[in-house]
Design an enzyme around this catalytic site. Structure first.
Site, PDB file in Angstrom:
ATOM      1  N   GLU A  49      75.179  44.013  64.747  1.00 21.88           N
ATOM      2  CA  GLU A  49      74.620  42.798  64.069  1.00 21.88           C
ATOM      3  C   GLU A  49      74.979  42.788  62.708  1.00 21.88           C
ATOM      4  OE1 GLU A  49      70.482  41.715  63.894  1.00 21.88           O
ATOM      5  OE2 GLU A  49      70.134  42.752  65.962  1.00 21.88           O
ATOM      6  N   ASP A  60      61.810  38.981  56.845  1.00 24.72           N
ATOM      7  CA  ASP A  60      62.252  40.399  56.636  1.00 24.72           C
ATOM      8  C   ASP A  60      61.321  41.145  55.723  1.00 24.72           C
ATOM      9  OD1 ASP A  60      64.715  40.971  58.101  1.00 24.72           O
ATOM     10  OD2 ASP A  60      65.327  39.113  57.030  1.00 24.72           O
TER      11      ASP A  60
END
Lengths: 270, 406
Positions: A49, A60
């Site tokens: 990824e 995040d």
């Protein structure tokens, strides 16, 4: 068969779960990122990824926020990411690459051009954190036209009523978020994951990867029992941050450290 | 440029998926989607529940002090020598700004949903103070995320929030302003899905927030319609309001959107000038994009990275704008203009000296624009400006800008 489908088929044949590793493009700089990317598969990553850095990564935690900021200091743009992936593809044509990020940079680049350039570079799929299925219809036709998978997230809060909405538009695999929280903070609980994945399987035929809150080889091993693949992100990004701090401008040393960590993470799976 | 077919009504949005044309929507991480759908369901039910509406009206009346007066600003009218200027005095509300209108609505909704922990973001601190106030009144835990830079320049409001029992969490990330505070509030919500209600302070964010906040703020425009009818027997000719996220503006504008004779003007913060790049004028100087759950005009670079906004006014210091404004701009129903820091400061001083009202720096931007157009308009032209906040919170910033020692 797409690289993603081929990889999950191969994992099934080997009778094991896969390791998905996350790194942010351009972190800590483009040259070091290219070196890290180049050795991840050999170290044990089954799927890679690549984070597309964004100024406002709302889902995040601090680790990936800071990795985005390190990358953005060098003004990393999508075209730089595509070029790094094209370079990677010269030596590795099998390992699937999935881009992960937020929608605005893609929207700004243009959905059609983005799909075309990502596909040409050798990208296999997208995870777009803030693009739930309800908003995906303007991008999906372009991704489909270029055989790119749109990998949707499911969360502990996704109800049985809601799951079909997600499944109907998903391709490649499903990324199940193991915890309610941002990346890299809470710790994933294998018992909760077991229950969640069992529930997901009633709706989903695609492979299921589980991520968020998985930091060690032991956790990878424990979660792998219940999932087709296990994603590690913040823990790898932390290794990059620490190593870049200790060994500034030593790309080989930083990459070697990351690869050693990934090798350890993968050890529980093979 | 393509001809834009006007809709039958400008007041029907958002559609069922929360879109105003291409703007709005629900661009949030999957973990939050079920939560915003719950908020939407609860709000849809509350909106048509006479008990909910009666309670809201009661709190608006007896707690917030509504209706706020519509005041004829006689001396400013004389000074500009043109249009007849009225101020909608929302700075006289409890807590000193229009923010309480939205907070009362959302706290009643949060209580109805059984939530006990409230989170909010704040820029100038006005929404934070209003939320801390209603949380105290309803006995709920209140956590306010505020940029570190804003904490520094809005000290009186920070202390007020603490006095009211709220916890103020400083956000150092990014540039430490409203955008970063909103990111942090969204991260909190993702991590506390069961207990927490996120009370967004402006008409932005994922659906249903832009519509819901607009509805709670529309009390402003609805009152103006009645009050001006009583005073002048007719509709206003021009409405003017400042715009950061745009909640006071949409609250004034929305009830008048289908009255074609009414000219409507939103004033963004031009900071040091739109050409300088240091501003907060999302429509004047931005491009459509996706941030904080909605598609709208945003300040961003060519790569789609969000730029930091700049304004002397912390309440306008946001790189986006509510999605309904973006749509009204593209439909050409509302004109979006801007005023600089310097112009706002001058308007602040003028209003203080001529009317005996210290306006907040946010509506000082609106007044700066009023000063540009009023002199050219005839004396029978009725202009209503939303004086959406009082300036007490800004005295330190203003002293600093004027080089004065307090």
């Amino acid at each position: 068969m797409s690289r993603i489908a081929a990889r999950f088929t191969a994992l099934k044949t080997q009778g094991r779960s896969g390791l998905v590793t996350f790194i942010t493009a351009g972190d800590p700089d483009m040259a070091t990122f290219q070196k890290i990317l180049g050795g991840l598969a050999i170290a044990g990553a089954d799927i890679i990824e690549v984070g597309m850095p964004f100024s406002d990564p709302m889902a995040d935690g601090p680790s990936i926020q800071m990795s985005s900021q390190r990358a953005l200091k060098h003004d990393i743009a999508l075209k730089d990411i595509f070029s790094a992936i094209a370079t990677f593809r010269k030596t590795d044509n099998q390992t699937p690459i999935v881009l992960m990020g937020y929608y605005n940079p893609i929207y700004r680049y243009g959905g059609e051009r983005f799909s075309q350039d990502a596909s040409a570079a050798g990208v296999d799929g997208m995870i777009i954190v803030d693009l739930p299925p309800e908003e995906a219809d303007e991008l999906l036709p372009h991704l489909n036209a270029h055989r790119l998978n749109l990998i949707f997230l499911t969360a502990p809060t996704s109800s049985d009523v809601r799951l079909p909405t997600i499944v109907n538009k998903a391709s490649g695999f499903i990324y199940h978020v193991a915890v309610t929280g941002v990346t890299g903070t809470k710790s994933a609980d294998a018992d909760v994951v077991k229950e969640d994945v069992a529930r997901l399987r009633r709706h989903i035929k695609l492979p299921i990867a589980v991520g968020f809150g998985i930091k060690s080889a032991a956790q990878v091993k424990a979660i792998a029992v219940h999932a087709d693949a296990v994603v590690v992100g913040s823990a790898i990004v932390d290794v990059i941050a620490e190593s870049a701090r200790k060994h500034p401008s030593a790309p080989d040393t930083i990459a070697a450290g990351v690869h050693a960590f990934v090798k350890d993470l993968a050890s529980g799976l093979k | 440029m393509a001809f834009v077919q006007p809709p039958n009504t400008f007041r029907a949005g958002a559609d069922e998926n929360g879109h105003f044309g291409i703007f709005g929507g629900r661009y949030v991480a999957e973990t939050l989607v079920p939560l915003i759908l719950q908020v939407e369901k609860a709000y849809t039910e509350a909106k048509t529940d006479p008990k909910f509406q009666a309670e809201l009206i009661s709190f608006n009346t007896h707690y917030a002090g509504r209706p706020s007066p519509l005041y004829f600003a006689e001396r400013l009218t004389g000074h500009f020598g043109g249009a007849k200027i009225y101020f909608k005095r929302d700075e006289l509300n409890h807590t000193g700004s229009h923010k309480i209108n939205n907070c009362l609505g959302q706290i009643l909704l949060a209580r109805r949903m059984g939530k006990k922990r409230i989170i909010a973001e704040t820029g100038a601190g006005q929404h934070g103070v209003a939320m801390a106030t209603v949380c105290a009144r309803f006995g709920m835990e209140c956590i306010v995320y505020m940029g570190a830079k804003d904490i520094e320049r809005q000290k009186p409001n920070v202390f007020r929030m603490k006095l009211l029992g709220a916890e103020v969490r400083a956000v150092e990330k990014g540039h430490g302003t409203l955008k970063d505070a909103m990111n942090e509030a969204l991260r909190d919500w993702v991590a506390n899905v069961d207990s927490t209600y996120y009370a967004i302070g402006t008409a932005a964010g994922p659906h249903p927030y832009p519509t819901m906040v607009r509805d709670f703020q529309s009390v402003i425009g609805n009152e103006v319609r009645t009050q001006l009818h009583e005073a002048e027997g007719r509709l206003p000719d021009t409405l003017v309001a400042c715009i950061g996220g745009g909640s006071n503006a949409i609250g004034l504008f929305h009830p008048f959107l289908d009255d074609q004779s009414v000219r409507i003007i939103g004033v963004e913060a031009a900071g040091k000038g739109v050409a300088s790049g240091e501003h907060a004028a999302s429509i004047t100087g931005g491009e459509p994009g996706v941030l904080h759950g909605n598609r709208t005009y945003l300040l961003q670079d060519a790569n789609g990275q969000i730029k930091d906004a700049h304004s002397i006014s912390a309440g306008l210091d946001y790189p986006g704008i509510g999605p309904e404004h973006s749509w009204l701009h593209e439909m050409k129903r509302v004109e979006y203009v801007s005023a600089t820091d310097v112009e706002a400061l001058a308007a602040f001083q003028l209003c203080s000296k001529l009317e005996g009202i210290l306006p907040a720096l946010e509506p000082s931007h609106a007044l700066a624009y009023v000063g540009k157009i009023a002199p050219k308009l005839p004396p029978n032209h009725l202009l209503v400006m939303n004086l959406c906040g009082r300036g007490d919170k800004d005295v330190f910033t203003i002293a600093d800008a004027l080089g004065a020692k307090m």
